[in-house]
Design a protein around this motif. Structure first.
Motif, PDB file in Angstrom:
ATOM      1  N   MET A  16      -4.185  45.936  42.160  1.00 55.34           N
ATOM      2  CA  MET A  16      -2.749  45.861  41.902  1.00 55.34           C
ATOM      3  C   MET A  16      -2.112  44.700  42.669  1.00 55.34           C
ATOM      4  O   MET A  16      -1.149  44.096  42.222  1.00 55.34           O
ATOM      5  CB  MET A  16      -2.090  47.184  42.307  1.00 55.34           C
ATOM      6  N   LYS A  20       0.303  50.253  45.784  1.00 51.65           N
ATOM      7  CA  LYS A  20       0.760  50.978  44.586  1.00 51.65           C
ATOM      8  C   LYS A  20       1.350  52.341  44.931  1.00 51.65           C
ATOM      9  O   LYS A  20       2.131  52.888  44.160  1.00 51.65           O
ATOM     10  CB  LYS A  20      -0.364  51.104  43.559  1.00 51.65           C
ATOM     11  N   LEU A  23       4.994  51.923  44.607  1.00 58.56           N
ATOM     12  CA  LEU A  23       5.586  51.353  43.393  1.00 58.56           C
ATOM     13  C   LEU A  23       6.739  52.243  42.929  1.00 58.56           C
ATOM     14  O   LEU A  23       6.605  53.463  42.882  1.00 58.56           O
ATOM     15  CB  LEU A  23       4.546  51.252  42.276  1.00 58.56           C
ATOM     16  N   LEU A  30       5.324  56.073  43.202  1.00 57.97           N
ATOM     17  CA  LEU A  30       4.149  56.611  42.515  1.00 57.97           C
ATOM     18  C   LEU A  30       3.518  57.740  43.327  1.00 57.97           C
ATOM     19  O   LEU A  30       3.226  58.813  42.790  1.00 57.97           O
ATOM     20  CB  LEU A  30       3.142  55.484  42.273  1.00 57.97           C
ATOM     21  N   ASP A 103      -2.639  58.152  42.287  1.00 62.94           N
ATOM     22  CA  ASP A 103      -2.253  57.306  41.147  1.00 62.94           C
ATOM     23  C   ASP A 103      -2.462  57.982  39.797  1.00 62.94           C
ATOM     24  O   ASP A 103      -2.736  57.331  38.798  1.00 62.94           O
ATOM     25  CB  ASP A 103      -2.990  55.965  41.212  1.00 62.94           C
ATOM     26  N   ILE A 180      -3.511  54.683  37.503  1.00 63.16           N
ATOM     27  CA  ILE A 180      -2.749  53.432  37.536  1.00 63.16           C
ATOM     28  C   ILE A 180      -3.427  52.498  38.526  1.00 63.16           C
ATOM     29  O   ILE A 180      -3.250  52.619  39.731  1.00 63.16           O
ATOM     30  CB  ILE A 180      -1.275  53.703  37.886  1.00 63.16           C
ATOM     31  N   GLU A 183      -1.456  46.225  37.005  1.00 68.32           N
ATOM     32  CA  GLU A 183      -0.044  46.052  36.643  1.00 68.32           C
ATOM     33  C   GLU A 183       0.206  46.537  35.218  1.00 68.32           C
ATOM     34  O   GLU A 183       1.243  47.129  34.921  1.00 68.32           O
ATOM     35  CB  GLU A 183       0.334  44.577  36.793  1.00 68.32           C
ATOM     36  N   TYR A 186       0.558  50.242  35.130  1.00 69.07           N
ATOM     37  CA  TYR A 186       1.867  50.613  35.665  1.00 69.07           C
ATOM     38  C   TYR A 186       2.960  50.417  34.618  1.00 69.07           C
ATOM     39  O   TYR A 186       3.796  51.300  34.385  1.00 69.07           O
ATOM     40  CB  TYR A 186       2.131  49.773  36.925  1.00 69.07           C
ATOM     41  N   TYR A 189       2.682  53.029  31.940  1.00 70.13           N
ATOM     42  CA  TYR A 189       3.194  54.311  32.444  1.00 70.13           C
ATOM     43  C   TYR A 189       4.716  54.341  32.432  1.00 70.13           C
ATOM     44  O   TYR A 189       5.332  55.284  31.940  1.00 70.13           O
ATOM     45  CB  TYR A 189       2.658  54.574  33.859  1.00 70.13           C
TER      46      TYR A 189
END
Length: 194
Positions: A16, A20, A23, A30, A103, A180, A183, A186, A189
């Protein structure tokens, strides 16, 4: 039956490029989503293993009523976090540990409760998530297997162990196991929840 949830969130998010765990997802993060999914389940004892960026992540999430475990060996792979968590929880006499990843935001309280119920029906079996032919996390590990999980190594240690011990496992089929890692994951999602 005394069960703990262990959230594995120690990774450095190398694919990532940023942490993350932090995020943003609306007004949450997340990792915050995974923590809330755990809090909303029927389990009250929740632990989270941190490693990379531990201080920053913990500072952002210390409003949650959970316990953090720090894994200083996180660079050696996911297995180190699994072992750190199990060692920490062994002395607390849990009958089982439900392990989840930071994640996998779609692994909600409903899914966690279903996995716990499966475990309660057969408390000496591992309940593992089924990804086609493969098995992985989320997984419910009865205390009978703690010592086996303390022997795993590397990033795929848990999956290797699960796939070699299929006779000891109840397969839990789940369509909501999006990890995840990139990118693109993400962005996909975020689009799916808006």
């Amino acid at each position: 039956m005394h069960i703990a949830i262990l959230i594995l969130a120690a990774g450095s998010s190398s694919r990532m490029g940023v942490a993350k765990q932090l995020l943003p997802v609306g007004d949450k993060t997340l990792l915050g989503i995974s923590i809330e999914n755990a809090i909303n389940s029927k389990i009250s004892d929740i632990y989270c293993v941190l490693g990379a960026n531990a201080e920053v992540i913990q500072a952002n999430l210390n409003h949650y009523n959970i316990q953090f475990i720090i894994n200083s060996e996180y660079k050696t792979g996911l297995s180190s976090s699994i072992k750190k968590g199990i060692r920490h929880l062994q002395s607390r006499h849990y009958d089982a540990i439900l392990m989840i990843l930071a994640d996998q935001p779609f692994v909600d309280a409903f899914i966690l409760n279903k996995m716990i119920n499966r475990h309660k029906n057969q408390p000496n079996k591992i309940v593992a998530s089924s990804y086609g032919e493969n098995l992985g996390i989320p997984v419910v590990i009865p205390k009978l297997y703690y010592s086996e999980f303390l022997k795993i190594k590397g990033d795929n240690g848990a999956k290797s162990f699960l796939n070699k011990n299929k006779s000891e496992i109840i397969r839990f089929k789940n369509e909501n196991l999006l990890d995840i890692d990139t990118e693109d994951d993400y962005e996909t999602y975020l689009k799916s929840i808006n």
